[in-house]
Design a protein around this motif. Structure first.
Motif, mmCIF file in Angstrom:
data_model
loop_
_atom_site.group_PDB
_atom_site.id
_atom_site.type_symbol
_atom_site.label_atom_id
_atom_site.label_comp_id
_atom_site.label_asym_id
_atom_site.label_seq_id
_atom_site.Cartn_x
_atom_site.Cartn_y
_atom_site.Cartn_z
ATOM 1 N N ASP A 179 0.720 -1.301 -0.087
ATOM 2 C CA ASP A 179 0.173 0.157 0.019
ATOM 3 C C ASP A 179 0.853 1.290 -0.040
ATOM 4 O O ASP A 179 1.348 1.602 1.014
ATOM 5 N N PHE A 180 1.063 1.745 -1.126
ATOM 6 C CA PHE A 180 1.778 2.896 -1.304
ATOM 7 C C PHE A 180 1.403 4.222 -0.653
ATOM 8 O O PHE A 180 2.262 5.067 -0.297
ATOM 9 N N THR A 181 0.194 4.170 -0.525
ATOM 10 C CA THR A 181 -0.535 5.533 -0.074
ATOM 11 C C THR A 181 -0.446 5.571 1.280
ATOM 12 O O THR A 181 -0.748 6.863 2.017
ATOM 13 N N GLN A 182 -0.031 4.738 2.176
ATOM 14 C CA GLN A 182 0.222 5.004 3.474
ATOM 15 C C GLN A 182 1.586 5.169 3.953
ATOM 16 O O GLN A 182 1.884 5.277 5.059
ATOM 17 N N LEU A 183 2.616 5.302 2.962
ATOM 18 C CA LEU A 183 3.981 5.923 3.369
ATOM 19 C C LEU A 183 3.866 7.159 4.005
ATOM 20 O O LEU A 183 3.252 8.140 3.217
ATOM 21 N N THR A 184 4.800 7.346 5.084
ATOM 22 C CA THR A 184 4.944 8.623 5.372
ATOM 23 C C THR A 184 6.354 9.178 5.269
ATOM 24 O O THR A 184 6.658 10.395 5.353
ATOM 25 N N GLN A 185 7.277 7.924 4.993
ATOM 26 C CA GLN A 185 8.740 8.284 4.879
ATOM 27 C C GLN A 185 8.941 7.619 3.727
ATOM 28 O O GLN A 185 8.545 6.361 3.915
ATOM 29 N N ILE A 186 10.152 8.030 2.689
ATOM 30 C CA ILE A 186 10.408 7.108 1.892
ATOM 31 C C ILE A 186 11.983 7.398 1.729
ATOM 32 O O ILE A 186 12.309 8.630 1.525
ATOM 33 N N ARG A 187 13.013 6.367 1.671
ATOM 34 C CA ARG A 187 14.404 6.726 1.406
ATOM 35 C C ARG A 187 14.824 6.500 -0.086
ATOM 36 O O ARG A 187 14.222 5.771 -0.852
ATOM 37 N N GLY A 220 24.935 7.653 0.595
ATOM 38 C CA GLY A 220 23.984 6.696 -0.127
ATOM 39 C C GLY A 220 22.464 6.780 -0.035
ATOM 40 O O GLY A 220 21.533 6.166 -0.570
ATOM 41 N N THR A 221 22.000 7.832 1.003
ATOM 42 C CA THR A 221 20.759 7.846 1.415
ATOM 43 C C THR A 221 20.095 9.236 1.853
ATOM 44 O O THR A 221 20.917 9.887 2.337
ATOM 45 N N VAL A 222 18.955 9.535 0.985
ATOM 46 C CA VAL A 222 18.400 10.700 1.219
ATOM 47 C C VAL A 222 16.957 10.513 1.760
ATOM 48 O O VAL A 222 16.174 9.775 1.181
ATOM 49 N N LEU A 223 16.274 10.819 2.896
ATOM 50 C CA LEU A 223 15.162 10.573 3.724
ATOM 51 C C LEU A 223 14.274 11.828 2.877
ATOM 52 O O LEU A 223 14.465 12.806 3.101
ATOM 53 N N LEU A 224 13.138 11.237 2.362
ATOM 54 C CA LEU A 224 12.024 12.061 1.756
ATOM 55 C C LEU A 224 10.657 12.016 2.789
ATOM 56 O O LEU A 224 10.126 10.974 2.788
ATOM 57 N N ASP A 225 10.576 13.116 3.572
ATOM 58 C CA ASP A 225 9.656 12.996 4.454
ATOM 59 C C ASP A 225 7.991 13.306 3.591
ATOM 60 O O ASP A 225 7.812 14.452 3.026
ATOM 61 N N MET A 226 7.245 12.548 3.443
ATOM 62 C CA MET A 226 5.903 12.437 2.885
ATOM 63 C C MET A 226 4.888 13.395 3.686
ATOM 64 O O MET A 226 4.228 14.151 3.323
ATOM 65 N N GLY A 227 5.051 13.408 5.226
ATOM 66 C CA GLY A 227 4.175 14.115 5.859
ATOM 67 C C GLY A 227 4.449 15.705 5.789
ATOM 68 O O GLY A 227 3.465 16.308 6.058
ATOM 69 N N THR A 228 5.226 16.012 5.349
ATOM 70 C CA THR A 228 5.467 17.670 5.114
ATOM 71 C C THR A 228 4.477 18.133 4.061
ATOM 72 O O THR A 228 4.096 19.208 4.277
ATOM 73 N N LYS A 230 1.070 17.115 3.125
ATOM 74 C CA LYS A 230 -0.106 16.403 3.141
ATOM 75 C C LYS A 230 -1.167 16.663 1.916
ATOM 76 O O LYS A 230 -1.990 15.876 1.740
ATOM 77 N N ALA A 231 -0.709 17.791 1.426
ATOM 78 C CA ALA A 231 -1.913 18.281 0.271
ATOM 79 C C ALA A 231 -1.552 17.072 -1.026
ATOM 80 O O ALA A 231 -2.532 17.049 -1.675
ATOM 81 N N GLN A 232 -0.419 16.445 -1.110
ATOM 82 C CA GLN A 232 -0.275 15.635 -2.234
ATOM 83 C C GLN A 232 -0.334 14.109 -1.441
ATOM 84 O O GLN A 232 0.238 13.927 -0.524
ATOM 85 N N SER A 233 -0.445 13.291 -2.364
ATOM 86 C CA SER A 233 -0.322 11.900 -2.200
ATOM 87 C C SER A 233 1.131 11.445 -2.294
ATOM 88 O O SER A 233 1.931 12.181 -3.204
ATOM 89 N N ILE A 238 6.295 11.951 -5.404
ATOM 90 C CA ILE A 238 7.448 11.131 -6.069
ATOM 91 C C ILE A 238 7.560 11.736 -7.657
ATOM 92 O O ILE A 238 8.750 12.035 -8.075
ATOM 93 N N SER A 239 6.292 11.843 -8.185
ATOM 94 C CA SER A 239 6.284 12.225 -9.655
ATOM 95 C C SER A 239 6.745 13.685 -9.761
ATOM 96 O O SER A 239 7.133 14.041 -10.600
ATOM 97 N N SER A 240 6.750 14.407 -8.816
ATOM 98 C CA SER A 240 7.073 15.990 -8.665
ATOM 99 C C SER A 240 8.604 15.980 -8.677
ATOM 100 O O SER A 240 9.253 16.995 -8.758
ATOM 101 N N ILE A 241 9.086 15.111 -7.941
ATOM 102 C CA ILE A 241 10.565 15.205 -7.832
ATOM 103 C C ILE A 241 11.473 14.311 -8.864
ATOM 104 O O ILE A 241 12.866 14.597 -8.893
ATOM 105 N N GLU A 242 10.964 13.268 -9.386
ATOM 106 C CA GLU A 242 11.848 12.366 -9.977
ATOM 107 C C GLU A 242 12.621 12.809 -11.355
ATOM 108 O O GLU A 242 13.426 12.494 -11.770
ATOM 109 N N ASN A 243 11.976 14.035 -11.744
ATOM 110 C CA ASN A 243 12.435 14.698 -13.073
ATOM 111 C C ASN A 243 13.314 15.781 -12.702
ATOM 112 O O ASN A 243 13.603 16.537 -13.577
ATOM 113 N N ILE A 244 13.672 16.058 -11.310
ATOM 114 C CA ILE A 244 14.267 17.321 -11.101
ATOM 115 C C ILE A 244 15.869 16.758 -11.601
ATOM 116 O O ILE A 244 16.359 15.879 -11.092
#
Length: 366
Positions: A179-187, A220-228, A230-233, A238-244
């Protein structure tokens, strides 16, 4: 050697002329968003006499018997020795977010003494993951990666005809519960760990999103905080940062392949001033055996007397050549190319320069 160094020189000059930016999606792996390896054991049929010899591969006869029994054919006690079947290992990767009914590519490899899988058909084969559950089923016609021809006294093999692929030959039967929608952080795991690159990824994400979304944990690791955000799933974030675009940093590295004589250098390779001398030695060994026979009706034996001629020639090299210190890849290439030696000799020279402490780069030999 000249064309190889010219190619590397051109690539290095282009790299120095402009900063090469790479998308974040090409630099990192998103933790949890990965594929799963699948494996299965199956049977290929329809080969043109190039299958397993069942005397040498009894497991092929066993699986063939099991398949026929499941299809309602009673072969108990029967003796058959076909040459148009082969046992194979089937491998595939279940991509992330694969859904039931989707298609995946599979690879088929012979494990017996089959000569070729060209033109064969894989019979329905279940593919299991590390947990032992079946996630896909593979079946279809194999596209082999080579060709083999055989006559009475000679044969020729081009490529690897004992392995092949079945494009879209696997059908997904089970989904990975995630369940990808329940993630609050992703590395974000960097494929090439580097502190500078990780720091640039962190700054690029926070600058593009306008907040403290990313935090570098290590090289080798950057932590991305999903809780920051909340307006976005999580998927939208992820889609907004992967092409940076980020400019990655790499260690200075020289990679050589001794089998093919290939030399590849990174743009950050530097070399200190060093003197090099290299000569070529040619060793020649010629055998001219002499046959000694006794006179007619003599009590002697015919013997072979060995006669060997050995010669050693030394071709003069360029003498003691000075390779000046280079501050850029083009300077390094120009200095090494001035030696005028072959690629294989250049590999030995680079090893010696590295041993002397004058090559400031990681030296990788394959």
């Amino acid at each position: 050697m000249t064309w190889l160094l010219v190619l590397v020189l051109a690539l290095g000059a282009a790299a120095e002329a402009r900063a090469q930016s790479v998308r974040i999606k090409d630099l990192v792996e998103f933790d949890g968003v990965r594929g799963n390896d699948l494996v299965g054991y199956g049977l290929v049929v329809g080969l043109d006499g190039t299958g397993d010899g069942l005397r040498n591969a009894p497991y092929t006869e066993e699986i063939m018997t099991n398949i026929l029994e499941r299809l309602g054919v009673n072969v108990t006690g029967e003796q058959f020795r076909p040459r148009n079947v082969a046992s194979v290992i089937v491998t595939a990767t279940l991509p992330p977010f694969a859904r039931a009914g989707g298609r995946i590519d599979v690879t088929v490899s012979a494990i017996g003494d089959a000569d070729s899988l060209l033109g064969g058909t894989l019979v329905m084969t279940p593919l299991t993951a590390a947990d032992g559950d079946v996630y896909a089923v593979a079946q279809g016609t194999i596209i082999a990666g080579g060709v083999a021809a055989r006559g009475e006294a000679a044969e020729i093999v081009e490529g690897v005809p004992t392995a092949g692929v079945i494009p879209s030959g696997g059908r997904v039967e089970r989904e990975v519960d995630f369940d990808f929608t329940q993630l609050t952080q992703i590395r974000l795991a960097l494929r090439e760990p580097d502190f500078t690159t990780a720091s640039r990824v962190e700054r690029a994400i926070n600058g593009a999103l306008g907040g403290s979304y990313a935090r570098m944990l290590d090289a080798g690791t950057v932590l991305l905080d999903m809780g920051t955000g909340k307006a976005q799933s999580p998927a939208h974030l992820i889609s907004s940062i992967e092409n940076i675009a980020v400019e990655p940093e790499h260690r200075a590295r020289v990679v050589v392949d001794q089998a093919s004589g290939t030399i590849v250098m990174g743009r950050d390779v530097r070399i200190s001033e060093v003197a090099v001398s290299q000569n070529n030695l040619t060793l020649r060994v010629q055998e001219a055996p002499l046959v000694s026979q006794p006179n007619p009706f003599a009590q002697g034996q015919t013997v072979v007397v060995p006669r060997t001629a050995v010669g050693l020639e030394e071709e003069p090299g360029p003498g003691l050549a000075l390779v000046e210190g280079g501050t850029s890849l083009s300077d390094v290439i120009a200095g090494l190319n001035a030696l005028g030696v072959s690629a294989r000799d250049m590999i030995d020279i680079l090893k010696s320069i590295k041993a002397a402490g004058a090559l400031h780069a990681e030296f990788v030999v394959r």
